[in-house]
Design a protein around this motif. Sequence first.
Motif, PDB file in Angstrom:
ATOM      1  N   LYS A   1      22.290 -25.126  69.860  1.00 28.20           N
ATOM      2  CA  LYS A   1      23.573 -25.587  70.390  1.00 28.20           C
ATOM      3  C   LYS A   1      24.017 -24.716  71.567  1.00 28.20           C
ATOM      4  O   LYS A   1      23.889 -23.491  71.519  1.00 28.20           O
ATOM      5  N   PHE A   2      24.526 -25.384  72.602  1.00 28.28           N
ATOM      6  CA  PHE A   2      24.976 -24.678  73.803  1.00 28.28           C
ATOM      7  C   PHE A   2      26.293 -25.256  74.290  1.00 28.28           C
ATOM      8  O   PHE A   2      26.663 -26.383  73.951  1.00 28.28           O
ATOM      9  N   GLU A   3      26.980 -24.473  75.118  1.00 26.93           N
ATOM     10  CA  GLU A   3      28.199 -24.930  75.775  1.00 26.93           C
ATOM     11  C   GLU A   3      28.173 -24.514  77.239  1.00 26.93           C
ATOM     12  O   GLU A   3      27.665 -23.439  77.583  1.00 26.93           O
ATOM     13  N   LEU A   4      28.713 -25.362  78.085  1.00 22.82           N
ATOM     14  CA  LEU A   4      28.879 -25.039  79.500  1.00 22.82           C
ATOM     15  C   LEU A   4      30.305 -25.370  79.916  1.00 22.82           C
ATOM     16  O   LEU A   4      30.839 -26.425  79.553  1.00 22.82           O
ATOM     17  N   ASN A   5      30.914 -24.469  80.666  1.00 22.98           N
ATOM     18  CA  ASN A   5      32.199 -24.776  81.281  1.00 22.98           C
ATOM     19  C   ASN A   5      31.954 -25.709  82.462  1.00 22.98           C
ATOM     20  O   ASN A   5      31.022 -25.503  83.247  1.00 22.98           O
ATOM     21  N   VAL A   6      32.796 -26.704  82.586  1.00 20.36           N
ATOM     22  CA  VAL A   6      32.691 -27.676  83.678  1.00 20.36           C
ATOM     23  C   VAL A   6      33.912 -27.479  84.575  1.00 20.36           C
ATOM     24  O   VAL A   6      35.052 -27.532  84.102  1.00 20.36           O
ATOM     25  N   TYR A   7      33.665 -27.234  85.854  1.00 23.17           N
ATOM     26  CA  TYR A   7      34.725 -26.817  86.765  1.00 23.17           C
ATOM     27  C   TYR A   7      35.147 -27.921  87.733  1.00 23.17           C
ATOM     28  O   TYR A   7      34.370 -28.826  88.047  1.00 23.17           O
ATOM     29  N   GLN A   8      36.388 -27.794  88.204  1.00 24.50           N
ATOM     30  CA  GLN A   8      36.901 -28.694  89.235  1.00 24.50           C
ATOM     31  C   GLN A   8      37.411 -27.837  90.396  1.00 24.50           C
ATOM     32  O   GLN A   8      38.243 -26.941  90.205  1.00 24.50           O
ATOM     33  N   ASN A   9      36.890 -28.120  91.587  1.00 23.28           N
ATOM     34  CA  ASN A   9      37.317 -27.416  92.787  1.00 23.28           C
ATOM     35  C   ASN A   9      38.710 -27.915  93.183  1.00 23.28           C
ATOM     36  O   ASN A   9      38.918 -29.111  93.368  1.00 23.28           O
ATOM     37  N   GLN A  10      39.661 -26.990  93.319  1.00 24.36           N
ATOM     38  CA  GLN A  10      41.055 -27.370  93.537  1.00 24.36           C
ATOM     39  C   GLN A  10      41.335 -27.900  94.953  1.00 24.36           C
ATOM     40  O   GLN A  10      42.321 -28.598  95.168  1.00 24.36           O
ATOM     41  N   ARG A  11      40.471 -27.585  95.889  1.00 22.87           N
ATOM     42  CA  ARG A  11      40.617 -28.133  97.240  1.00 22.87           C
ATOM     43  C   ARG A  11      39.912 -29.479  97.346  1.00 22.87           C
ATOM     44  O   ARG A  11      40.445 -30.446  97.881  1.00 22.87           O
ATOM     45  N   LEU A  12      38.718 -29.535  96.786  1.00 20.75           N
ATOM     46  CA  LEU A  12      37.895 -30.740  96.889  1.00 20.75           C
ATOM     47  C   LEU A  12      38.533 -31.938  96.186  1.00 20.75           C
ATOM     48  O   LEU A  12      38.379 -33.081  96.621  1.00 20.75           O
ATOM     49  N   MET A  13      39.274 -31.670  95.112  1.00 23.57           N
ATOM     50  CA  MET A  13      39.856 -32.758  94.320  1.00 23.57           C
ATOM     51  C   MET A  13      40.868 -33.593  95.115  1.00 23.57           C
ATOM     52  O   MET A  13      41.212 -34.706  94.713  1.00 23.57           O
ATOM     53  N   HIS A  14      41.318 -33.064  96.253  1.00 29.13           N
ATOM     54  CA  HIS A  14      42.274 -33.787  97.086  1.00 29.13           C
ATOM     55  C   HIS A  14      41.598 -34.522  98.244  1.00 29.13           C
ATOM     56  O   HIS A  14      42.277 -35.161  99.044  1.00 29.13           O
ATOM     57  N   MET A  15      40.264 -34.442  98.302  1.00 27.61           N
ATOM     58  CA  MET A  15      39.524 -35.107  99.365  1.00 27.61           C
ATOM     59  C   MET A  15      39.019 -36.468  98.896  1.00 27.61           C
ATOM     60  O   MET A  15      38.592 -36.616  97.738  1.00 27.61           O
ATOM     61  N   GLU A  16      39.078 -37.451  99.774  1.00 24.03           N
ATOM     62  CA  GLU A  16      38.671 -38.809  99.414  1.00 24.03           C
ATOM     63  C   GLU A  16      37.214 -38.839  98.961  1.00 24.03           C
ATOM     64  O   GLU A  16      36.331 -38.297  99.617  1.00 24.03           O
ATOM     65  N   GLY A  17      36.986 -39.470  97.829  1.00 25.85           N
ATOM     66  CA  GLY A  17      35.631 -39.581  97.291  1.00 25.85           C
ATOM     67  C   GLY A  17      35.266 -38.469  96.328  1.00 25.85           C
ATOM     68  O   GLY A  17      34.246 -38.544  95.646  1.00 25.85           O
ATOM     69  N   TYR A  18      36.107 -37.431  96.278  1.00 26.66           N
ATOM     70  CA  TYR A  18      35.815 -36.289  95.403  1.00 26.66           C
ATOM     71  C   TYR A  18      36.908 -36.052  94.362  1.00 26.66           C
ATOM     72  O   TYR A  18      36.937 -35.012  93.719  1.00 26.66           O
ATOM     73  N   GLU A  19      37.779 -37.028  94.185  1.00 32.44           N
ATOM     74  CA  GLU A  19      38.885 -36.874  93.244  1.00 32.44           C
ATOM     75  C   GLU A  19      38.396 -36.634  91.820  1.00 32.44           C
ATOM     76  O   GLU A  19      39.068 -35.951  91.041  1.00 32.44           O
ATOM     77  N   ASP A  20      37.239 -37.195  91.470  1.00 34.27           N
ATOM     78  CA  ASP A  20      36.712 -37.053  90.106  1.00 34.27           C
ATOM     79  C   ASP A  20      35.453 -36.181  90.061  1.00 34.27           C
ATOM     80  O   ASP A  20      34.699 -36.217  89.094  1.00 34.27           O
ATOM     81  N   TYR A  21      35.269 -35.389  91.099  1.00 35.21           N
ATOM     82  CA  TYR A  21      34.052 -34.562  91.209  1.00 35.21           C
ATOM     83  C   TYR A  21      34.152 -33.329  90.307  1.00 35.21           C
ATOM     84  O   TYR A  21      35.163 -32.635  90.297  1.00 35.21           O
ATOM     85  N   LEU A  22      33.082 -33.071  89.558  1.00 33.48           N
ATOM     86  CA  LEU A  22      33.001 -31.896  88.698  1.00 33.48           C
ATOM     87  C   LEU A  22      31.775 -31.066  89.070  1.00 33.48           C
ATOM     88  O   LEU A  22      30.784 -31.584  89.587  1.00 33.48           O
TER      89      LEU A  22
END
Length: 212
Positions: A112-133
């Motif tokens: 069993k493993f775990e990974l943190n999944v991150y969201q870039n706070q600048r990129l999330m406001h760019m068109e096409g990257y709103e749901d990018y992880l």
Amino acid sequence: MLFLQLALISVFFSHNITESSANQSDNYKSDIENWQNELNSQFRDKDNSPLTEEGLSVFVGLNFYEVSQNYKVKAKFTLTPFEPVFKMKTNTARLPEYKIYGIAAFELNGKKFELNVYQNQRLMHMEGYEDYLFIPYTDLTSGNTSYAGGKYIEARIPKTDILIIDFNKSYNPYCAYNHKYSCPIPPRDNHLDIRIEAGVKAYTDLDDKSHH
């Protein structure tokens, strides 16, 4: 007679299931190979390539691990809405802002493993990257057959609590090829105590000439 008919039906469906599984496997391998070809095309394009001028002049293709569907995992994805924004370390002085968007828990080779999944706070406001992880990670191949600085996987916010993580599509940071780039360093929490022999291998200029 009925027994024979049932036996024949059983063989027929068994054959179809096996054939279907083989077709799915072939389609999957083809999908990954298309991704690899697209990545190589990008690296050959002098306007988009991260390679140095010298590296580009000898580039034949990236080295990849053998494609294995074992490294496409289905993770249980748990949102972490109250995590604070933090500055992620890079190989330069740049400190981009990220937030742990969720935690992906999965099994690989019975562990069993775990990974943190991150969201870039600048990129999330760019068109096409709103749901990018963003999933940066290191594993037991890092610094050996994989790049010492770890690898990256891209994902999109899932509509359910299942996140598919495909290590066969993991790639090296651009700073693996050219020191002019500033790349996030995978946080210590995202080290996997297992060999992930999938995706792009470690790179040196000499690798290009021995690509297979």
